[in-house]
Design an enzyme around this catalytic site. Sequence first.
Site, PDB file in Angstrom:
ATOM      1  N   GLU A  41      75.295   3.440  19.607  1.00  0.00           N
ATOM      2  CA  GLU A  41      76.743   3.504  19.382  1.00  0.00           C
ATOM      3  C   GLU A  41      77.560   3.027  20.582  1.00  0.00           C
ATOM      4  O   GLU A  41      78.408   3.765  21.104  1.00  0.00           O
ATOM      5  CB  GLU A  41      77.172   4.938  19.025  1.00  0.00           C
ATOM      6  CG  GLU A  41      76.527   5.487  17.789  1.00  0.00           C
ATOM      7  CD  GLU A  41      77.073   6.874  17.398  1.00  0.00           C
ATOM      8  OE1 GLU A  41      77.976   7.376  18.079  1.00  0.00           O
ATOM      9  OE2 GLU A  41      76.589   7.426  16.400  1.00  0.00           O
ATOM     10  N   GLU A  49      71.158   7.636  12.108  1.00  0.00           N
ATOM     11  CA  GLU A  49      71.759   8.975  12.226  1.00  0.00           C
ATOM     12  C   GLU A  49      72.578   9.232  10.980  1.00  0.00           C
ATOM     13  O   GLU A  49      73.369   8.388  10.556  1.00  0.00           O
ATOM     14  CB  GLU A  49      72.734   9.086  13.407  1.00  0.00           C
ATOM     15  CG  GLU A  49      72.121   9.286  14.750  1.00  0.00           C
ATOM     16  CD  GLU A  49      73.164   9.460  15.862  1.00  0.00           C
ATOM     17  OE1 GLU A  49      74.273   9.981  15.588  1.00  0.00           O
ATOM     18  OE2 GLU A  49      72.858   9.068  16.992  1.00  0.00           O
TER      19      GLU A  49
HETATM   20  O1  IFM Z   1      75.960  13.964  18.453  1.00  0.00           O
HETATM   21  C1  IFM Z   1      76.418  12.675  18.156  1.00  0.00           C
HETATM   22  C2  IFM Z   1      75.442  11.632  18.663  1.00  0.00           C
HETATM   23  O2  IFM Z   1      75.196  11.768  20.018  1.00  0.00           O
HETATM   24  C3  IFM Z   1      75.976  10.246  18.395  1.00  0.00           C
HETATM   25  N1  IFM Z   1      76.354  10.103  17.005  1.00  0.00           N
HETATM   26  C4  IFM Z   1      77.192  11.113  16.423  1.00  0.00           C
HETATM   27  C5  IFM Z   1      76.594  12.492  16.672  1.00  0.00           C
HETATM   28  C6  IFM Z   1      77.477  13.578  16.037  1.00  0.00           C
HETATM   29  O3  IFM Z   1      78.743  13.552  16.597  1.00  0.00           O
END
Ligand code: IFM
Length: 447
Positions: free
Chosen positions: A165, A348
Amino acid sequence: MEREFPSTFVWGVATSAYQIEGAAEVGGKGASIWDAFVRRPGSIADGSTGDVAIDHLARLDEDVALIADLGVQAYRFSVSWPRWFPEGGGRAAAAGRATYDRLVDRLLAAGIAPWLCLYHWDLPEALQRRGGWADRDTVDRFVDYAGAVLAVLGDRVDHVAVLNEPNVHALLGHLVGVHAPGLADVGAYAGAVHHQHLATARTLERLRSDGVRAPLGTILNLQPVVAARDTDADRAAAELLDAVWNGNALEPLTRGRYPEATAAMMAGVVRDGDLEALSQPLDWLGLNLYSRHRVEADADSIVGLRIAGPERGVATTSMGWEVVPEALYEQLLRLHRDLPGVPLYVTENGAAFDESPGAQDRVEDSARVRYLFDHVGRVARARAAGVDVRGYFAWTMWDNFEWAEGYEPTFGLVHVDRATLVRTPKRSFDWYRRLATEGARPPAIEP
Ligand code: IFM
């Protein structure tokens, strides 16, 4: 149960170093920008730090055994750059390297494929003092770091993600200032966006020339953006956020350019030849998606827009994010269109809900099960529509340090008691285990 997903589909869980590791100074680890940021008064909602986090490194054997018990085929983790190179480069810390050697070996011994992410937001503080991602030199430092890590682990990791990200890291850490390094500066933002793109491209080149065999990709957080109201002003606000959040992340990789709406802002950091260099082939792309953005025009904000509240009737998580499974389907379709031929993974997806252990010390997290059920269903639908999505990683294995929100929001399949750090699998853990082993969604439990 009849399979919804082929046996080759990868089920996994994802974590990141700073959110779970702890051992803040063990083995000569250097400080990261998060170690510094959490010490600024008021930066973290509950005043906490990642110094101990869930003390993962001290409990590695127990934690790997729990991942194995979950029945997943893959585990995505990140390496802490300052644990490996305390000063960002130069002398490596033997203990840092040994940490990840051990983790990878334990995972392999347990039959779990290690998915290595090189960077999940914890830049060495020593490099931040020299400008961090706003400074172009950080690109060279990163490529050297990546080469050194893969020289050690490259023979054993299954997949490599360059960055996690970068768009969120650039935006929240360099423009909005609510994440480390805590900057609110357009120039720093533009530099962080562009230099992370350059670092990605140059790392892909370097690892390929070093002969790393694992498929090489990177991970973006992309979300559909919708206008809160059907007005010209809100539609324009939605277009602008789409350009900043999604376009700035994707267009340099897919089209070798920044979106029209951000091109002027980015012009100050882009040098001749840069854009051509960004389009390195990706063996795969990871999508992190939780929700959608709903925006409205706001004349009082310097950017002219703000995130609107949830739409009436739409459920939210404890982060205040709308639960919109359709967003995952739409985003996968959009990526399929924009990146033809590139295999996709959901790297994710998950949700935080307010919950605490019940009578039998069991977390009956039916809202999380429902969330997973609905989102995994959209992955199945995207596959049926021809999207080449090959795996899904739940965020996350354990309740952990949720950045500026501290430990309050809990995303884990496993509850972690903050006082004792005892791990207790939640109901969603059992649900996910059946999914990962049977390749089909068990029924969602009704609340
Ligand atoms: O916890 C975060 C992660 O580190 C990066 N993506 C989003 C998740 C939830 O906010």
